[in-house]
Design an enzyme around this catalytic site. Structure first.
Site, PDB file in Angstrom:
ATOM      1  N   SER A  87     -24.740  -8.423  14.944  1.00 29.05           N
ATOM      2  CA  SER A  87     -26.072  -7.827  14.792  1.00 29.05           C
ATOM      3  C   SER A  87     -26.046  -6.372  15.259  1.00 29.05           C
ATOM      4  O   SER A  87     -25.363  -5.552  14.668  1.00 29.05           O
ATOM      5  CB  SER A  87     -27.113  -8.666  15.530  1.00 29.05           C
ATOM      6  OG  SER A  87     -28.412  -8.278  15.171  1.00 29.05           O
ATOM      7  N   HIS A 192     -33.462 -11.459  11.697  1.00 26.04           N
ATOM      8  CA  HIS A 192     -32.614 -11.975  10.623  1.00 26.04           C
ATOM      9  C   HIS A 192     -33.309 -13.098   9.843  1.00 26.04           C
ATOM     10  O   HIS A 192     -32.713 -14.131   9.542  1.00 26.04           O
ATOM     11  CB  HIS A 192     -31.265 -12.452  11.183  1.00 26.04           C
ATOM     12  CG  HIS A 192     -30.529 -11.374  11.924  1.00 26.04           C
ATOM     13  ND1 HIS A 192     -30.028 -10.263  11.301  1.00 26.04           N
ATOM     14  CD2 HIS A 192     -30.252 -11.226  13.246  1.00 26.04           C
ATOM     15  CE1 HIS A 192     -29.450  -9.478  12.213  1.00 26.04           C
ATOM     16  NE2 HIS A 192     -29.585 -10.032  13.388  1.00 26.04           N
TER      17      HIS A 192
END
Length: 280
Positions: A87, A192
């Site tokens: 990430s 996400h």
């Protein structure tokens, strides 16, 4: 022997992180502090913990400490042949690969953290010990249709993300359906997932002003679990990453297939090192 650098994401932060690097790279620390308008190294070293855990501060803090950890390894003679970041960790990986400068990376991450911190009403939970197909079947059967699969961290660990009330409902249901463990995560939003659609558009607009270069060595994207093929793909996939799944397990598997033999976790904690043992 091929060396792979790994850069952790949110959840790895802790008060005291980066202490061994700040005095080694004072110029970079000063640049970061001047850009942000506050003492990032002081926040990392002294906290308070609840402030360090806030997304708008966590992301630049992880970027700085992870970047400096990697620079330290490189200066000591260990150079990366490939890299990946989980990430927000992907930005430090790309900065080390010279896709953009250290300072541009910090600007991008700080804005990303600010944008993501404004998302509310979402939640996330880690599901341990349930296969993807079964997890999808449970969510479908129970009409938990506002939940996405956010992070594929290892074959035995998948993070779900979505509307907060549905996450709360899903935790006991998934546990009763056979998962070994379901752990709600302390996050401010449904990262996400489809709930990041509006923030993604804002981030895309911001990122468009930056110049991106091709990475100087392979950096594996969260979005495709493959190396970025060119400079243009960096912007595209970093934007898509915000609202799509992190394909971490597949990235590690592919890196091993491509010759990675030794992995170095660049940043606080050992989350990614522990996951390595679970990924074939």
């Amino acid at each position: 022997m091929s060396n792979a650098f790994l850069f952790p994401g949110q959840g790895s932060q802790s008060v005291g992180m980066g202490e061994e690097y700040f005095s080694r790279f004072p110029d970079l620390v000063d640049q970061a502090n001047q850009e942000l308008g506050y003492s990032l190294d002081e926040l990392c070293l002294r906290g308070p913990e609840d402030k360090l855990a806030q997304t708008e501060f966590t992301q630049p803090a992880l970027y700085l400490t992870s970047y400096l950890a990697a620079r330290s390894l490189i200066d000591d003679g260990t150079k990366p042949d490939m890299a990946a970041g989980h990430s927000v960790g992907e930005f430090a990986a790309l900065a080390i690969a010279e896709a953009f400068s250290f300072l541009d990376g910090l600007k991008i991450v700080a804005q990303r953290g600010s944008i993501m911190s404004r998302v509310s009403g979402g939640g996330m939970a880690a599901v341990i010990g349930m296969e993807e197909s079964m997890l999808r079947d449970v969510l479908l059967a129970k009409e938990l249709n506002q939940i996405d699969l956010a992070n594929f961290n290892s074959p035995g660990q998948i993070v779900i993300s979505g509307e907060a009330k549905q996450i709360q409902l899903a935790v006991p249901i998934i546990k009763e359906s056979g998962a070994k463990l379901v752990v709600p995560l302390k996050v401010s939003g449904a990262f996400h997932s489809r709930m990041m659609e509006a923030p993604t558009k804002e981030f895309e607009s911001f990122l468009s002003d930056f110049s991106i270069s091709p990475p100087q060595f392979p950096v594996y994207s969260n979005r495709q679990a493959l190396p970025y093929p060119d400079a243009n793909s960096v912007k595209i996939l970093l934007v898509e990453q915000m609202r799509n799944s992190v394909l971490w397990s597949s990235s590690i598997t592919r890196m091993r297939q491509d010759g990675a033999e030794e992995f170095f976790e660049c940043g606080p904690g050992k989350v990614l090192t522990k996951l390595l043992r679970q990924i074939p």
